[in-house]
Design an enzyme around this catalytic site. Structure first.
Site, PDB file in Angstrom:
ATOM      1  N   ASP A   1      -2.675  -9.549   7.683  1.00  0.00           N
ATOM      2  CA  ASP A   1      -1.491  -9.267   8.486  1.00  0.00           C
ATOM      3  C   ASP A   1      -1.587  -7.897   9.143  1.00  0.00           C
ATOM      4  O   ASP A   1      -0.962  -7.654  10.185  1.00  0.00           O
ATOM      5  CB  ASP A   1      -0.209  -9.402   7.658  1.00  0.00           C
ATOM      6  CG  ASP A   1      -0.224  -8.581   6.373  1.00  0.00           C
ATOM      7  OD1 ASP A   1      -1.279  -8.039   6.003  1.00  0.00           O
ATOM      8  OD2 ASP A   1       0.837  -8.503   5.714  1.00  0.00           O
TER       9      ASP A   1
ATOM     10  N   SER B   1      11.775 -11.149  -6.504  1.00  0.00           N
ATOM     11  CA  SER B   1      12.945 -10.676  -7.240  1.00  0.00           C
ATOM     12  C   SER B   1      14.220 -11.173  -6.562  1.00  0.00           C
ATOM     13  O   SER B   1      14.191 -11.641  -5.419  1.00  0.00           O
ATOM     14  CB  SER B   1      12.959  -9.142  -7.313  1.00  0.00           C
ATOM     15  OG  SER B   1      13.462  -8.583  -6.113  1.00  0.00           O
TER      16      SER B   1
ATOM     17  N   CYS C   1       0.838  -1.189   0.000  1.00  0.00           N
ATOM     18  CA  CYS C   1       0.000   0.000   0.000  1.00  0.00           C
ATOM     19  C   CYS C   1       0.871   1.236   0.000  1.00  0.00           C
ATOM     20  O   CYS C   1       2.087   1.178  -0.107  1.00  0.00           O
ATOM     21  CB  CYS C   1      -0.888   0.040   1.244  1.00  0.00           C
ATOM     22  SG  CYS C   1      -1.782  -1.479   1.592  1.00  0.00           S
TER      23      CYS C   1
ATOM     24  N   LEU D   1      -3.196  -1.995  -2.256  1.00  0.00           N
ATOM     25  CA  LEU D   1      -3.064  -3.015  -3.288  1.00  0.00           C
ATOM     26  C   LEU D   1      -3.301  -4.337  -2.573  1.00  0.00           C
ATOM     27  O   LEU D   1      -2.458  -4.803  -1.804  1.00  0.00           O
ATOM     28  CB  LEU D   1      -1.667  -2.983  -3.910  1.00  0.00           C
ATOM     29  CG  LEU D   1      -1.395  -3.980  -5.034  1.00  0.00           C
ATOM     30  CD1 LEU D   1      -2.232  -3.656  -6.272  1.00  0.00           C
ATOM     31  CD2 LEU D   1       0.090  -3.986  -5.401  1.00  0.00           C
TER      32      LEU D   1
ATOM     33  N   ILE E   1      -3.284 -10.035   0.386  1.00  0.00           N
ATOM     34  CA  ILE E   1      -3.701 -11.029   1.377  1.00  0.00           C
ATOM     35  C   ILE E   1      -5.038 -10.601   1.967  1.00  0.00           C
ATOM     36  O   ILE E   1      -5.239  -9.413   2.266  1.00  0.00           O
ATOM     37  CB  ILE E   1      -2.635 -11.172   2.493  1.00  0.00           C
ATOM     38  CG1 ILE E   1      -1.350 -11.780   1.930  1.00  0.00           C
ATOM     39  CG2 ILE E   1      -3.156 -12.025   3.644  1.00  0.00           C
ATOM     40  CD1 ILE E   1      -0.210 -11.831   2.922  1.00  0.00           C
TER      41      ILE E   1
END
Length: 620
Positions: free
Chosen positions: A100, A360, A2, A51, A54
């Site tokens: 979370d 990544s 976020c 965004l 979870i």
């Protein structure tokens, strides 16, 4: 993943209106296009853009405690949240969601500020405790998630991106010209400073508190190379393999489609290999390349993708560099001159067509000593007591030998004559001091000074440990992780870096030098472990950076763009850079005999930043 914003006060006057909070949120909507929220009371304004990765249905923020007195906004992911949740449930905590975010709030209610040290993941969060009239800010150990802070007139404002703070009433866009020498030396503004006066970055591994007593900052984690690992190489391999497996497994928790960046290099290949071993379906992998073969690793990535049977996506790009650079400047917030931000953005855009989260390989070079500059400095240090005579001989030889080879000899000779800090930093810097002086005047001599405090007097640890620690405090959070965060978020994509799991980093730092550097190569132990999963041609190929054809572009369209900017009235009247020096640098580059692409990119990014954030309205 976020973006967060907020303003809290010390009680003397009311915080800004909800409309201000909405404007701050709107500036970072790319960080969270799925959801948004705002909480306002007299002394606190907190907001976020989400965004959703979870618990898509739950996890709305700002998140309030049952009594409404404690409010959380959070950016990032907590990988051990399920373990913490079980521990908190045993203490009597009850949960309404599977997110979370709620675990962070419950952990604070149970343990206060000590909750920060229990969190494993990437995060920047703010908790307004209305019972104590106190704000708690925290940032993850290695600085994966950003947090800008401004204290002014009894109020403290914070935001994931600097552009949100521009919406604050009365914000004065006064540039801290004192950061320009460091910017020209390294291509970024080093923490804790920012490009604007009165704004700083909360350093990685720190939390801060703000209340009527003021602002206080505390370190809760520090990278360390002690105690040194004393087991056998075989034991080290097993330990590292287990840590890497756990780090990747923790980052596979998501309720949305995900994949991985794959360059074909060691680090990203290890991450994808471990993903493939733990997933029941093929890993979605993403790679980009350029038409210029020497800047493309597509064949290497394709080889790894075939070996691991991934669902591979690749794209050869010929971007409009003149249009792209202005877009990058907006998303990067501050003057930032690592040109590999451009391919990072392009591969993020490619991945975002298919997934919402990627893993990544970032962090492997710092943790496992993979940079060539480490090896070059170690080679210089081996000269030991001969450093003085060797420096003189190389400088003399360099004057006698014409061309590029003579220049390299003189350069090595000059570095040998420097103290340790400048000997290392001169191998890292994008520009040499004399060039920076030509561009911005005598202040250019101070380019390296901002990082001098990271070199501790009397430090008796091995040289490799000392310079890796410098990069963990500077190059990693201020360049590599800024690039990953801003460019992935610009595409509304979450990026996770398993090699920067703090347990992996702590173990790597404690390895003896010989387990990291051997036979003139870095990443020895990582490479040995990777032989379990990857073919030899991946492990033994020369290192290749994530570069772009800047030198050619500045002899083409970027050169024309730079010429127009350097000749403009705004550039000349700004007074930050000597126009004649910039024009001379461009002319020498376009003439074809010299390559000044990196310095020209710095100049271009700086001027475009000033036009967007100082001359313009700062809009997206």
């Amino acid at each position: 993943m976020c973006g967060i914003i907020g303003v809290v006060g010390d009680g003397r006057r009311e915080v800004p209106s909800a409309e201000v909070g909405e404007a701050m949120n709107a500036a970072i909507i790319h960080r969270g296009p799925d959801d948004g929220g705002l909480h306002r009371e007299r002394d606190a304004l907190l907001g976020m853009r989400r965004l959703a990765i979870i618990d898509l249905a739950g996890g709305h923020q700002p998140m309030l405690s049952d009594d409404g007195r404690v409010v959380l906004v959070f950016n990032g992911e907590i990988y051990n949240f399920r373990r913490l949740r079980r521990e908190l449930e045993a203490l009597g905590q009850r949960f309404r969601t599977d997110s979370d975010s709620e675990v962070i709030l419950a952990a604070y209610l149970a343990w206060g500020r000590d909750a920060v040290q229990r969190l494993e993941g990437m995060f920047a969060f703010a908790i307004w405790d209305g019972r104590e009239r106190r704000l708690l800010l925290a940032r993850d150990r290695l600085g994966k998630k950003p947090l800008f802070v401004r204290e002014h007139d009894g109020q403290l404002a914070f935001a994931s991106e600097l552009k949100s703070l521009l919406a604050l009433p009365g914000f004065r866009r006064e540039v801290d010209l004192g950061v320009l020498p460091a910017y020209f030396a390294f291509g970024y503004v080093p923490t804790p400073r920012s490009v604007f006066q009165g704004v700083h970055k909360l350093p990685p591994g720190h939390y801060a508190e703000f209340d009527a007593g003021g602002y206080r900052q505390h370190r809760y984690w520090r990278p360390t190379s002690t105690p040194v690992f004393t087991g056998s190489e075989a034991e080290a391999e097993e330990r590292l393999a287990g840590l890497l497996h756990e780090a990747v497994a923790d980052r596979l928790v998501a309720d949305v489609p995900f994949g991985a960046f794959l360059s074909g290099g060691l680090d990203s290949s290890v991450v994808v290999a471990l993903m493939a071993r733990q997933m029941s379906r093929p890993v979605k992998t993403f790679s980009i390349g350029f038409r210029e073969a020497r800047y493309s690793e597509l064949s290497d990535a394709r080889r790894v993708a075939t070996h691991l049977a991934t669902e591979h996506h690749e794209l050869v790009v010929e971007p409009d560099a003149t249009a792209m650079v202005e877009r990058l400047v907006w998303h990067l917030d501050e003057p930032f001159a690592d040109a590999s931000a451009l391919p990072t953005y392009l591969v993020s855009e490619l991945a975002a067509r298919e997934v919402k989260m990627v893993l990544s390989g970032d962090g492997g070079d710092e943790a496992f000593a993979g940079y060539d500059r480490y090896l070059r400095l170690l080679a210089l240090e081996r000269l030991g007591a001969l450093r003085g005579p060797a420096a003189l001989a190389l400088r003399i030889g360099g004057r006698l030998l014409p061309g590029r080879h003579g220049f390299r000899l003189r350069r090595i000779g000059e570095r040998l004559g420097l103290g340790l800090a400048d000997r290392y930093l001169s191998g890292v810097a994008l520009s040499r001091p004399e060039q920076t002086i030509a561009l911005i005047g005598e202040a250019g001599r101070e380019g390296y000074a901002s990082l001098h405090p990271l070199f501790h007097r009397g430090d008796v640890r091995p040289l490799l440990d000392r310079i890796v620690e410098v990069d963990l405090h500077s190059y990693l959070p201020d360049d590599i992780l800024v690039k990953l965060d801003r460019m992935s978020m610009a595409a509304s994509l979450e990026g996770r870096a398993p090699l920067l799991d703090h347990r992996v980093v702590e173990f790597a730092l404690r390895l003896p030098v010989g387990l990291r550097v051997r036979d003139g190569r870095g990443k020895h132990l990582l490479r040995q472990v990777a032989r379990r999963w990857l073919p030899a041609e991946v492990l033994d190929k020369p290192k290749q950076g994530f570069g772009i054809p800047l030198d050619e572009w500045f002899r083409g369209p970027l050169g024309g763009m730079a010429a127009d900017l350097f000749a403009s009235r705004a550039f000349r009247e700004r007074g930050w850079v000597h126009p004649a020096a910039a024009e001379d640098l461009l002319a020498r580059h376009r003439g074809g005999g010299e390559n000044h692409a990196e310095s020209l990119w710095q100049l271009l990014c700086l001027e475009l930043w000033a036009r967007r954030f100082i001359d313009g309205a700062g809009g997206g």
